[in-house]
Design a protein around this motif. Structure first.
Motif, short mmCIF file in Angstrom:
data_model
loop_
_atom_site.label_atom_id
_atom_site.label_comp_id
_atom_site.label_asym_id
_atom_site.label_seq_id
_atom_site.Cartn_x
_atom_site.Cartn_y
_atom_site.Cartn_z
N GLY A 52 0.81 -1.21 0.00
CA GLY A 52 0.00 0.00 0.00
C GLY A 52 0.85 1.26 0.00
N GLN A 53 1.95 1.23 0.72
CA GLN A 53 2.82 2.41 0.82
C GLN A 53 3.44 2.77 -0.53
OE1 GLN A 53 5.57 2.33 4.13
NE2 GLN A 53 7.12 3.48 3.02
N TRP A 54 3.83 1.75 -1.30
CA TRP A 54 4.54 2.00 -2.56
C TRP A 54 3.67 1.74 -3.80
CZ3 TRP A 54 8.49 -1.56 0.06
CH2 TRP A 54 9.25 -0.82 1.00
N SER A 55 2.38 1.48 -3.59
CA SER A 55 1.44 1.23 -4.70
C SER A 55 1.96 0.12 -5.62
CB SER A 55 1.22 2.52 -5.50
OG SER A 55 0.69 3.54 -4.69
N THR A 56 2.33 -0.99 -5.02
CA THR A 56 2.83 -2.13 -5.78
C THR A 56 2.07 -3.38 -5.36
OG1 THR A 56 4.85 -3.35 -6.40
CG2 THR A 56 4.67 -2.63 -4.11
N ASP A 57 2.54 -4.54 -5.77
CA ASP A 57 1.90 -5.80 -5.41
C ASP A 57 2.92 -6.72 -4.76
OD1 ASP A 57 3.47 -6.53 -7.53
OD2 ASP A 57 1.81 -6.94 -8.90
N SER A 58 2.51 -7.95 -4.50
CA SER A 58 3.40 -8.91 -3.83
C SER A 58 4.64 -9.20 -4.67
CB SER A 58 2.66 -10.21 -3.52
OG SER A 58 2.13 -10.79 -4.70
N ALA A 59 4.47 -9.21 -6.00
CA ALA A 59 5.62 -9.43 -6.87
C ALA A 59 6.64 -8.30 -6.71
CB ALA A 59 5.18 -9.53 -8.33
N GLY A 60 6.14 -7.08 -6.56
CA GLY A 60 7.04 -5.95 -6.37
C GLY A 60 7.84 -6.08 -5.08
N ILE A 61 7.21 -6.55 -4.02
CA ILE A 61 7.92 -6.76 -2.77
C ILE A 61 8.96 -7.87 -2.92
CG2 ILE A 61 7.68 -7.34 -0.33
CD1 ILE A 61 6.48 -4.64 -1.13
N SER A 62 8.61 -8.90 -3.69
CA SER A 62 9.56 -10.00 -3.91
C SER A 62 10.80 -9.50 -4.66
CB SER A 62 8.90 -11.15 -4.67
OG SER A 62 8.62 -10.79 -6.01
N TYR A 63 10.62 -8.53 -5.55
CA TYR A 63 11.77 -7.97 -6.26
C TYR A 63 12.67 -7.20 -5.31
CZ TYR A 63 9.13 -9.03 -10.52
OH TYR A 63 8.43 -9.67 -11.52
N ILE A 64 12.08 -6.51 -4.35
CA ILE A 64 12.89 -5.80 -3.36
C ILE A 64 13.65 -6.79 -2.49
CG2 ILE A 64 12.76 -4.34 -1.29
CD1 ILE A 64 10.61 -2.74 -2.61
#
Length: 411
Positions: A32-44
């Motif tokens: 929610g903070q970065w307007s992304t999805d679970s895949a985006g968090i996995s990339y981080i």
């Protein structure tokens, strides 16, 4: 003299256990903070692995050149910045950069702490290295409790980041004040002054036993990475377990890891050598995976999950302890190379097994995991053979020389 130093380094690893799962544990808030999805968090999360992979070799060289202390201090500082910055990061790009910094800091901590602990506890290097895994396991267990408490009080999720960040910063200040062994003095003391030789029958060869240990670093990381990712999926897709039941397989796996590291910390001091465990554990892993594949019973798979966790815990740390013993003149460099292999596995294994999962048959992933354990076993047997030849052969010669001196004195 160095007990406070060792405890401070172990504290850094307790906090690192939190770092390893803190992003995935706060995924809802971060997406929610970065307007992304679970895949985006996995990339981080993968950015942390990339940061480690790119800097392990350099960190090892710096550790050998400048000593262990600067690397350990930077590791604590970098991880503190990561933890404090993530909840405040206004954009996905800044968060990604912070994750890269965390990977660099993690590699610096490893390159400084592992050789440093071996130099502080030279007579129990294996136990000292395995205790790193124990402290990380404690941190991994504490973080969910902290997050649950913060959520129950309706507090900002970022406190789960700020608290370990503050402890990291305080620990960094403490590390500045405590003494570390002089790595050059330690190297000099490890030389056999009587004849100018090393403690081995012949000089270890990095292209032989060194390379085999690097492969073990890769396979050991691959084994527990694959198990952590795919055990719940195996439970659901093959055994028909519910999501809650399948996640319990990871609980059994984690308990096995914790029991293993505590057992090793005791047994390695008097009864076992790290190189012996490197041979025994892959056999247990292979047997457990075969049981998972062939006996499709939830009860058997639960027990096997315990033993997979038991037999994959500490192998990476013991391979580092062994490579530091064999290549003691370049502990930091050797640690960096082996850790690079482990970092590569942590990036590659999820990609490879993810591709394999598209076949629709998750059993292929565990067959692949069994194959990794066989590769690790073959390399471990080679290291065991070379270790006995280099170390035990040297001791036998030294023993015979001692007998000859006694005979000369008697005559």
């Amino acid at each position: 003299m160095y007990i406070k130093t060792a405890l401070s380094m172990y504290t850094s690893y307790l906090l690192l256990g939190m770092v390893n799962i803190i992003l995935i544990s706060n995924m809802t808030s971060l997406t929610g903070q970065w307007s992304t999805d679970s895949a985006g968090i996995s990339y981080i999360i993968s950015a942390i692995g990339i940061g480690k992979l790119l800097t392990y070799a350099l960190s090892g060289r710096l550790s050998d050149k400048f000593g262990r202390k600067p690397l350990v201090i930077f590791g604590a500082f970098g991880l503190a910045i990561f933890l404090a910055g993530i909840p405040l990061a206004p954009s996905y790009q800044i968060a990604f950069a912070l994750a890269l910094l965390a990977g660099c800091a993690n590699s610096a901590l490893d390159a400084g702490a592992y050789p440093g602990l071996v130099e502080i506890f030279p007579k129990s290097a294996g136990s000292a290295s395995v205790m790193v895994k124990a402290f990380m396991a404690v941190g991994t267990g504490l973080l969910p409790l902290m997050i649950s408490f913060i959520a129950s009080k309706g507090m900002f999720y970022g406190y789960a980041f700020f608290i370990p960040a503050a402890v990291y910063f305080l620990n960094m200040l403490f590390l500045i004040t405590v003494p570390f062994p002089n790595h050059r003095t330690v190297q000099a003391s490890e030389m056999d002054q009587s004849n100018g030789s090393t403690k081995f029958l012949s000089e270890p060869n990095f292209k032989k036993e060194g390379l085999a240990l690097v492969v073990i670093g890769f396979t050991s990381t691959g084994l527990f990475t694959v198990a952590q990712i795919w055990l719940p999926s195996f439970g659901q897709q093959v055994l028909g377990m519910t999501e809650v039941q399948s996640i319990k397989l990871l609980s059994y796996y984690s308990v096995g890891m914790f029991v293993s590291v505590l057992s090793l910390a005791i047994l390695l001091k008097k009864f076992l050598r790290p190189v012996t465990v490197l041979v025994i554990y892959p056999i247990i892993t292979f047997t457990s995976i075969v049981a998972i594949l062939t006996i499709r019973s939830p009860e058997i798979v639960s027990v096997a999950s315990f033993f997979v966790g038991f037999s994959t815990a500490g192998i990476f740390q013991l391979s580092i302890a062994t490579i530091n013993e064999l290549f003691w003149k370049r502990k930091g460099t050797a640690t960096g190379i082996l850790a690079t292999a482990g970092g590569l596995a942590s990036v590659v294994m999820p990609l490879v097994t993810g591709f394999m999962s598209k076949s629709g048959n998750i059993k292929f992933i565990f067959i692949f995991d069994a194959f990794l354990s066989v590769i690790g076993l073959v390399c471990a047997l080679f290291v065991f053979y070379r270790y006995r030849k280099l170390v035990e052969g040297h001791r036998e010669i030294e023993f015979n020389k001692g007998d000859e001196k006694v005979i000369d004195k008697m005559s």
